[in-house]
Design an enzyme around this catalytic site. Sequence first.
Site, mmCIF file in Angstrom:
data_model
loop_
_atom_site.group_PDB
_atom_site.id
_atom_site.type_symbol
_atom_site.label_atom_id
_atom_site.label_comp_id
_atom_site.label_asym_id
_atom_site.label_seq_id
_atom_site.Cartn_x
_atom_site.Cartn_y
_atom_site.Cartn_z
ATOM 1 N N CYS A 127 0.829 -1.209 0.000
ATOM 2 C CA CYS A 127 0.000 0.000 0.000
ATOM 3 C C CYS A 127 0.868 1.266 0.000
ATOM 4 C CB CYS A 127 -0.913 -0.040 1.231
ATOM 5 S SG CYS A 127 -1.774 1.489 1.602
ATOM 6 N N CYS A 172 0.012 3.799 2.709
ATOM 7 C CA CYS A 172 0.466 3.272 4.002
ATOM 8 C C CYS A 172 1.941 3.588 4.217
ATOM 9 C CB CYS A 172 0.254 1.760 4.072
ATOM 10 S SG CYS A 172 -1.461 1.230 3.945
#
Length: 113
Positions: A30, A33
């Site tokens: 991600c 993230c």
Amino acid sequence: MATVDVTSADFVNTIQDNDLVLVDFWADWCGPCKRFAPIFSKVSEKHDDVVFAKLDTDANQEIAGALNIMSIPTIMAFHKGNMVFNQAGVLNASQLEQLITQLKELPEDGSAS
């Protein structure tokens, strides 16, 4: 306090055994993230009275599913074992600091006013 990694095995104990816990739900693939991780880590260094936990959603799918994590990163806050905040998306350092300030102002009995 540095961030701590939590898993399905210790997630419940972590949120129940600490007054204030912020959990970053993330995954290695991600991009957002990865952008949020250093913000979360840097802010964690300023707050020894808050547990900053990271939970890898790929490695802990049962918890992510049980909490209905639909997108990541998702930040959840637990006060006295109760979820009091849940938001998907990246927060900047200022937004994260503001959230922590609000969480620290919650009543001691754990109820949101």
